[in-house]
Design a protein around this motif. Structure first.
Motif, short mmCIF file in Angstrom:
data_model
loop_
_atom_site.label_atom_id
_atom_site.label_comp_id
_atom_site.label_asym_id
_atom_site.label_seq_id
_atom_site.Cartn_x
_atom_site.Cartn_y
_atom_site.Cartn_z
N PHE A 1 0.86 -1.19 0.00
CA PHE A 1 0.00 0.00 0.00
C PHE A 1 0.89 1.24 0.00
N LYS A 2 0.41 2.25 -0.71
CA LYS A 2 1.27 3.44 -0.81
C LYS A 2 0.64 4.60 -0.05
N PHE A 3 1.42 5.22 0.81
CA PHE A 3 0.96 6.42 1.51
C PHE A 3 1.87 7.56 1.08
N SER A 4 1.23 8.70 0.78
CA SER A 4 2.08 9.79 0.29
C SER A 4 2.86 10.42 1.44
N LYS A 5 4.05 10.91 1.10
CA LYS A 5 4.91 11.53 2.12
C LYS A 5 4.56 13.00 2.23
N PRO A 6 4.65 13.57 3.44
CA PRO A 6 4.33 15.00 3.60
C PRO A 6 5.37 15.87 2.90
N THR B 1 6.97 3.82 4.80
CA THR B 1 6.73 5.24 4.57
C THR B 1 7.45 6.09 5.63
N ILE B 2 7.33 5.68 6.88
CA ILE B 2 7.95 6.46 7.98
C ILE B 2 9.47 6.48 7.81
N ILE B 3 10.04 5.32 7.50
CA ILE B 3 11.50 5.25 7.34
C ILE B 3 11.94 6.10 6.15
N GLY B 4 11.12 6.09 5.11
CA GLY B 4 11.42 6.92 3.93
C GLY B 4 11.49 8.40 4.33
N ILE B 5 10.54 8.83 5.16
CA ILE B 5 10.51 10.24 5.59
C ILE B 5 11.79 10.56 6.38
N LEU B 6 12.15 9.66 7.30
CA LEU B 6 13.33 9.91 8.16
C LEU B 6 14.62 9.92 7.35
N THR B 7 14.78 8.92 6.48
CA THR B 7 16.06 8.82 5.77
C THR B 7 16.23 9.92 4.73
N GLU B 8 15.11 10.33 4.16
CA GLU B 8 15.19 11.41 3.18
C GLU B 8 15.79 12.68 3.82
N LYS B 9 15.30 13.00 5.03
CA LYS B 9 15.79 14.20 5.71
C LYS B 9 17.22 14.02 6.22
N LEU B 10 17.52 12.80 6.64
CA LEU B 10 18.87 12.53 7.13
C LEU B 10 19.88 12.69 5.98
N LYS B 11 19.51 12.19 4.82
CA LYS B 11 20.38 12.31 3.64
C LYS B 11 20.61 13.77 3.30
N LYS B 12 19.50 14.53 3.35
CA LYS B 12 19.57 15.96 3.04
C LYS B 12 20.47 16.69 4.08
N ALA B 13 20.30 16.32 5.34
CA ALA B 13 21.10 16.96 6.40
C ALA B 13 22.58 16.65 6.22
N SER B 14 22.88 15.40 5.87
CA SER B 14 24.26 14.99 5.70
C SER B 14 24.89 15.73 4.51
#
Ligand code: KG4
Ligand code: ZN
Length: 340
Positions: free
Chosen positions: A201-206, A251-264
């Motif tokens: 199932f796909k949930f959109s990311k904020p 979905t939750i992990i996607g949200i977290l890792t996306e921001k972590l990648k950006k921060a790094s």
């Protein structure tokens, strides 16, 4: 510096766990926690019940911490306590107790920021666990917090991203509630996610600018999704529970890792440390491991007992502040919204 025998008692009471720990120089001798089961029936922490339980727990918990450490209170060099952030009624119990104990023993009192403590837990001496070098990025993820912090030094920290609504642990817990799982739901979702299909199932990311997070939209999306599906098939949840859990976690992990990648990328820092109860999640741990090979990260996950709310992390901050002679006074007040 460590030739002295420095014993610090750490006290943590910011939320629903009453905890006390003793640290000798950098090493933890005891780490006692009284979890408050009472909140399970309510599906979340009830502040008034939490402070009452803290009052009942604090004396036996401190007593056990001293006994387990094999010392008496007269051997303590200082008392460290959580000043904030947290629930005011809960913080007041630990703060008042710490103040009176330090006063009675005539030893220094050390105030600790709970969010700094989650990060500085990485500096507890523990075999098999490396300490991150400065500067590093710390992501604190729990039922109460979601932050990315640039850590320049022990006490020079900069919050570069945080949630604008729910914490990530709440996203797990509230999703779990919608699925009829018990509280806290994070561990159960994690368990089921391992045997489910994350792409079922796909949930959109904020869409949140910069390094900030938002999780309240996800909860609403899941609510509507479940309502819709259950209307068509009343057994939808039971028949698809593992896949739903896997998809939510993905979905939750996607949200977290996306921001972590950006921060790094933005900070050019590749040393990444995590803390907080959600760091137990097997999916997030795997995502960090993948980051090591994909992005050249070095990742740090503390020993589990030092990552959920605990007093060992308060004690290590107490120890570091003791070395700096950074003490507070009897006029110190608990502060529910204390910032890093
Ligand atoms: O740090 P913690 O024990 O307490 C605070 O909230 O400060 O974190 C508890 C949170 C809860 O929301 C719980 O559901 C979540 O951590 N949690 C997990 C896992 N284990 C605990 N979430 C996802 N996966 C897990 N394995
Ligand atoms: Zn915490």
């Amino acid at each position: 510096m460590n030739s002295q025998n420095i014993y610090i008692l750490g006290i943590e009471s910011s939320c629903d766990d009453t905890a006390a720990a003793v640290i000798h120089n950098g090493k933890i001798l005891s780490n006692i926690i009284a979890n408050q089961k009472i909140h399970e029936e309510y599906g979340g922490v009830v502040p008034e019940l939490a402070s009452r339980a803290h009052q009942q727990n604090i004396v036996p918990v401190v007593d056990q911490a001293l006994k387990k450490a094999g010392i008496t209170k007269d051997q303590l060099s200082a008392v460290a306590f959580t000043k904030g952030p947290g629930l005011m009624g809960s913080l007041l119990v630990g703060t008042s107790f710490a103040k009176s104990l330090a006063y009675g023993l005539n030893i220094p009192l050390i105030d600790v920021n709970h969010m700094q403590a989650h990060i500085l837990a990485h500096f507890i001496d523990e075999e098999g666990f490396d300490k991150p070098p400065f500067p590093f990025l710390a992501m604190t993820i729990s039922g109460g917090h979601t932050q990315i912090v640039k850590v320049n030094n022990h006490f020079d920290m900069e919050v570069i991203g945080e949630t604008i609504d729910d914490a990530v642990g709440e996203a797990f817990d509230k999703s779990g509630k919608l699925l009829g799982l018990g509280y806290p739901a994070g561990p159960e979702i994690d368990k089921r996610a391992k045997i489910g299909n994350p792409k079922a199932f796909k949930f959109s990311k904020p869409k949140v600018d910069g390094l900030n997070f938002s999780f309240s939209g996800l909860k609403t999306a899941i609510l509507y999704f479940i309502q819709r599906e259950v209307k068509n098939n009343p057994n939808f949840i039971e028949e698809n529970l593992n896949d739903i859990c896997a998809s939510i976690q993905y979905t939750i992990i996607g949200i977290l890792t996306e921001k972590l990648k950006k921060a790094s990328k933005e900070t050019s820092i590749k040393h990444i440390a995590i803390g907080g109860g959600v760091s137990a999640n097997s999916g997030i741990r795997q995502a960090l491991k993948d980051g090591e090979s994909k992005h050249g990260w070095t990742t740090y996950v503390p020993k589990f007992e030092f990552t959920t709310d605990n007093a060992a992390m308060i004690a290590i901050v107490g120890y570091l502040k003791y070395l700096d002679k950074d003490f507070t006074t009897q006029n110190v007040m608990a502060s529910a919204r204390l910032k890093i």
